[in-house]
Design a protein around this motif. Sequence first.
Motif, PDB file in Angstrom:
ATOM      1  N   ALA A  25      62.787  78.816  44.789  1.00  0.00           N
ATOM      2  CA  ALA A  25      62.988  77.644  45.646  1.00  0.00           C
ATOM      3  C   ALA A  25      62.588  77.951  47.082  1.00  0.00           C
ATOM      4  CB  ALA A  25      64.443  77.190  45.578  1.00  0.00           C
ATOM      5  N   ALA A  26      62.941  79.138  47.568  1.00  0.00           N
ATOM      6  CA  ALA A  26      62.607  79.518  48.941  1.00  0.00           C
ATOM      7  C   ALA A  26      61.114  79.769  49.100  1.00  0.00           C
ATOM      8  CB  ALA A  26      63.391  80.762  49.346  1.00  0.00           C
ATOM      9  N   LEU A  27      60.454  80.238  48.044  1.00  0.00           N
ATOM     10  CA  LEU A  27      59.033  80.569  48.117  1.00  0.00           C
ATOM     11  C   LEU A  27      58.136  79.345  47.938  1.00  0.00           C
ATOM     12  CD1 LEU A  27      59.195  83.903  46.110  1.00  0.00           C
ATOM     13  CD2 LEU A  27      58.683  83.677  48.552  1.00  0.00           C
ATOM     14  N   GLY A  28      58.716  78.238  47.499  1.00  0.00           N
ATOM     15  CA  GLY A  28      57.979  76.987  47.433  1.00  0.00           C
ATOM     16  C   GLY A  28      56.862  77.005  46.417  1.00  0.00           C
ATOM     17  N   ARG A  29      55.660  76.623  46.835  1.00  0.00           N
ATOM     18  CA  ARG A  29      54.528  76.482  45.925  1.00  0.00           C
ATOM     19  C   ARG A  29      53.552  77.654  46.020  1.00  0.00           C
ATOM     20  NH1 ARG A  29      54.623  71.910  43.421  1.00  0.00           N
ATOM     21  NH2 ARG A  29      52.471  72.166  42.697  1.00  0.00           N
ATOM     22  N   ARG A  63      59.031  87.468  52.780  1.00  0.00           N
ATOM     23  CA  ARG A  63      59.948  88.607  52.794  1.00  0.00           C
ATOM     24  C   ARG A  63      61.371  88.156  52.444  1.00  0.00           C
ATOM     25  NH1 ARG A  63      63.743  90.213  55.760  1.00  0.00           N
ATOM     26  NH2 ARG A  63      63.364  88.609  57.320  1.00  0.00           N
ATOM     27  N   THR A  64      61.811  87.055  53.061  1.00  0.00           N
ATOM     28  CA  THR A  64      63.149  86.541  52.788  1.00  0.00           C
ATOM     29  C   THR A  64      63.268  86.078  51.341  1.00  0.00           C
ATOM     30  OG1 THR A  64      63.365  85.833  55.093  1.00  0.00           O
ATOM     31  CG2 THR A  64      64.869  84.844  53.496  1.00  0.00           C
ATOM     32  N   GLY A  65      62.225  85.390  50.854  1.00  0.00           N
ATOM     33  CA  GLY A  65      62.258  84.875  49.492  1.00  0.00           C
ATOM     34  C   GLY A  65      62.225  85.946  48.419  1.00  0.00           C
ATOM     35  N   LEU A  66      61.805  87.153  48.783  1.00  0.00           N
ATOM     36  CA  LEU A  66      61.794  88.277  47.841  1.00  0.00           C
ATOM     37  C   LEU A  66      62.982  89.208  48.028  1.00  0.00           C
ATOM     38  CD1 LEU A  66      57.993  89.195  47.991  1.00  0.00           C
ATOM     39  CD2 LEU A  66      59.185  88.087  46.092  1.00  0.00           C
ATOM     40  N   GLY A  67      63.796  88.939  49.050  1.00  0.00           N
ATOM     41  CA  GLY A  67      64.956  89.789  49.311  1.00  0.00           C
ATOM     42  C   GLY A  67      64.597  91.180  49.760  1.00  0.00           C
ATOM     43  N   GLN A  79      47.486 104.130  39.940  1.00  0.00           N
ATOM     44  CA  GLN A  79      47.546 104.311  41.395  1.00  0.00           C
ATOM     45  C   GLN A  79      48.291 103.178  42.094  1.00  0.00           C
ATOM     46  OE1 GLN A  79      44.336 105.058  39.653  1.00  0.00           O
ATOM     47  NE2 GLN A  79      45.548 106.939  39.556  1.00  0.00           N
ATOM     48  N   PHE A  80      48.402 102.000  41.426  1.00  0.00           N
ATOM     49  CA  PHE A  80      49.096 100.864  42.037  1.00  0.00           C
ATOM     50  C   PHE A  80      49.902 100.113  40.977  1.00  0.00           C
ATOM     51  CE2 PHE A  80      45.560 101.564  44.956  1.00  0.00           C
ATOM     52  CZ  PHE A  80      46.182 101.455  46.199  1.00  0.00           C
ATOM     53  N   GLU A  81      51.015  99.521  41.415  1.00  0.00           N
ATOM     54  CA  GLU A  81      51.843  98.630  40.601  1.00  0.00           C
ATOM     55  C   GLU A  81      51.727  97.223  41.171  1.00  0.00           C
ATOM     56  OE1 GLU A  81      54.474  98.043  37.332  1.00  0.00           O
ATOM     57  OE2 GLU A  81      53.823 100.018  38.066  1.00  0.00           O
ATOM     58  N   LEU A  82      51.581  96.228  40.286  1.00  0.00           N
ATOM     59  CA  LEU A  82      51.490  94.839  40.736  1.00  0.00           C
ATOM     60  C   LEU A  82      52.512  93.966  40.029  1.00  0.00           C
ATOM     61  CD1 LEU A  82      48.432  95.977  41.278  1.00  0.00           C
ATOM     62  CD2 LEU A  82      47.940  93.543  41.571  1.00  0.00           C
ATOM     63  N   ARG A  83      52.893  92.892  40.709  1.00  0.00           N
ATOM     64  CA  ARG A  83      53.656  91.795  40.098  1.00  0.00           C
ATOM     65  C   ARG A  83      53.070  90.486  40.601  1.00  0.00           C
ATOM     66  NH1 ARG A  83      60.011  92.754  40.750  1.00  0.00           N
ATOM     67  NH2 ARG A  83      60.114  91.078  39.193  1.00  0.00           N
ATOM     68  N   ALA A  84      53.163  89.433  39.780  1.00  0.00           N
ATOM     69  CA  ALA A  84      52.590  88.133  40.129  1.00  0.00           C
ATOM     70  C   ALA A  84      53.625  87.040  39.892  1.00  0.00           C
ATOM     71  CB  ALA A  84      51.345  87.861  39.287  1.00  0.00           C
ATOM     72  N   PHE A  85      53.844  86.207  40.898  1.00  0.00           N
ATOM     73  CA  PHE A  85      54.822  85.127  40.815  1.00  0.00           C
ATOM     74  C   PHE A  85      54.126  83.779  41.046  1.00  0.00           C
ATOM     75  CE2 PHE A  85      57.204  88.805  42.577  1.00  0.00           C
ATOM     76  CZ  PHE A  85      58.023  89.046  41.489  1.00  0.00           C
ATOM     77  N   VAL A  86      54.245  82.897  40.061  1.00  0.00           N
ATOM     78  CA  VAL A  86      53.751  81.527  40.198  1.00  0.00           C
ATOM     79  C   VAL A  86      54.963  80.687  40.569  1.00  0.00           C
ATOM     80  CG1 VAL A  86      52.520  79.638  39.071  1.00  0.00           C
ATOM     81  CG2 VAL A  86      51.984  82.008  38.480  1.00  0.00           C
ATOM     82  N   CYS A  87      55.209  80.550  41.861  1.00  0.00           N
ATOM     83  CA  CYS A  87      56.500  80.060  42.347  1.00  0.00           C
ATOM     84  C   CYS A  87      56.733  78.589  42.038  1.00  0.00           C
ATOM     85  CB  CYS A  87      56.617  80.322  43.841  1.00  0.00           C
ATOM     86  SG  CYS A  87      56.424  82.078  44.262  1.00  0.00           S
ATOM     87  N   ALA A  88      55.661  77.769  42.084  1.00  0.00           N
ATOM     88  CA  ALA A  88      55.826  76.339  41.826  1.00  0.00           C
ATOM     89  C   ALA A  88      56.308  76.078  40.411  1.00  0.00           C
ATOM     90  CB  ALA A  88      54.505  75.613  42.074  1.00  0.00           C
ATOM     91  N   GLU A  89      55.936  76.975  39.471  1.00  0.00           N
ATOM     92  CA  GLU A  89      56.337  76.814  38.084  1.00  0.00           C
ATOM     93  C   GLU A  89      57.476  77.750  37.698  1.00  0.00           C
ATOM     94  OE1 GLU A  89      52.834  76.745  35.526  1.00  0.00           O
ATOM     95  OE2 GLU A  89      51.672  75.884  37.170  1.00  0.00           O
ATOM     96  N   GLY A  90      57.912  78.587  38.650  1.00  0.00           N
ATOM     97  CA  GLY A  90      59.115  79.385  38.463  1.00  0.00           C
ATOM     98  C   GLY A  90      59.018  80.496  37.442  1.00  0.00           C
ATOM     99  N   TYR A  91      57.890  81.210  37.396  1.00  0.00           N
ATOM    100  CA  TYR A  91      57.805  82.305  36.434  1.00  0.00           C
ATOM    101  C   TYR A  91      57.004  83.468  36.999  1.00  0.00           C
ATOM    102  CZ  TYR A  91      52.963  81.173  35.079  1.00  0.00           C
ATOM    103  OH  TYR A  91      51.605  80.963  35.068  1.00  0.00           O
ATOM    104  N   GLU A  92      57.210  84.630  36.376  1.00  0.00           N
ATOM    105  CA  GLU A  92      56.427  85.826  36.671  1.00  0.00           C
ATOM    106  C   GLU A  92      55.401  86.022  35.575  1.00  0.00           C
ATOM    107  OE1 GLU A  92      56.899  90.674  37.407  1.00  0.00           O
ATOM    108  OE2 GLU A  92      58.671  89.389  37.392  1.00  0.00           O
ATOM    109  N   ASP A  93      54.141  86.181  35.977  1.00  0.00           N
ATOM    110  CA  ASP A  93      53.068  86.395  35.006  1.00  0.00           C
ATOM    111  C   ASP A  93      53.046  87.869  34.614  1.00  0.00           C
ATOM    112  OD1 ASP A  93      50.877  85.170  33.569  1.00  0.00           O
ATOM    113  OD2 ASP A  93      49.568  86.458  34.763  1.00  0.00           O
ATOM    114  N   PRO A  94      52.954  88.198  33.318  1.00  0.00           N
ATOM    115  CA  PRO A  94      53.051  89.598  32.906  1.00  0.00           C
ATOM    116  C   PRO A  94      51.921  90.493  33.424  1.00  0.00           C
ATOM    117  CG  PRO A  94      53.479  88.147  31.052  1.00  0.00           C
ATOM    118  CD  PRO A  94      52.959  87.288  32.152  1.00  0.00           C
ATOM    119  N   VAL A  95      50.673  90.082  33.185  1.00  0.00           N
ATOM    120  CA  VAL A  95      49.520  90.904  33.588  1.00  0.00           C
ATOM    121  C   VAL A  95      48.408  89.938  33.999  1.00  0.00           C
ATOM    122  CG1 VAL A  95      48.184  92.956  33.048  1.00  0.00           C
ATOM    123  CG2 VAL A  95      50.156  92.381  31.620  1.00  0.00           C
ATOM    124  N   THR A  96      47.917  90.073  35.235  1.00  0.00           N
ATOM    125  CA  THR A  96      47.139  88.994  35.845  1.00  0.00           C
ATOM    126  C   THR A  96      45.761  89.477  36.294  1.00  0.00           C
ATOM    127  OG1 THR A  96      49.280  88.273  36.716  1.00  0.00           O
ATOM    128  CG2 THR A  96      47.324  87.102  37.482  1.00  0.00           C
TER     129      THR A  96
END
Length: 279
Positions: free
Chosen positions: A179-183, A138-142, A202-219
Amino acid sequence: MPRFAFQQVDVFCSVPLKGNPVAVVLGADGLTDDQMAAFANWTNLSETTFILRPTDPAADYRLRIFTPARELPFAGHPTLGSCHAWLAAGGVPKGAEVMQECAVGLVPIRRGQGGLAFAAPPLVRSGPVAPDLLDRIRTGLGLPTEAITNAHWVDNGPGWVAVKLRSRADVLAAVPDYAALGRLTLGLVGPWDPAKDGTDAQFELRAFVCAEGYEDPVTGSLNASVAQWLIGTGQAPEAYVARQGTALGRAGRIDLRRQDGAIWVGGATVTCIEGSVLL
């Protein structure tokens, strides 16, 4: 220097450049692990795949999946994109379904009017998320505390932990501090409000690969495991549409449904680049 057939396929969208691309090398049996890893690092796509002869007699082909940094046992959009490339190159399945062999085992893939769909593999880890980890997320996502309504481990290979938020707006408002979300390999899911967001999904998604520092477009793997969780616990209907990539200017559309005892994850695929590579 050997020449290999190559395709770059956009997945989960019928319009080129609006989905999630995967680089696919066909007939890659002559490549070493180091060559595969080096090429995946060079393409710098979220995943690059290599199609090889199967070792399981029930399979039509074997797939290896690499990010720029590591090999994955399974991933969803590379599964559909690689199947698309194999079929486009003249691949003929042994049965009614295409059978892919990868590190998690055999993955059936169906062809239909809307594109391709794979059967979600079993989860290797599930269960509730520890309170201290959820607080770090929660903190790492603000996000405010009340934004999170549920969370669950939904790992089918890449390590996914899914966090359900109040709304699509909350999902799109999240700003990850890698950095806060780690791996963590982190997925967010929030319901659409028909009055505000429309009825296209019906739903919205987002995907974060935190160790590599990027958001995946569609997963695909995340949508597969989230659907297993949501449908399995009655938080979603037996069939629904998810959207992903909005925050990145993409228009990913994923069809999820429980059918024949499995969760099927489907979407459109389109070739954007075709040719050969020298490796």
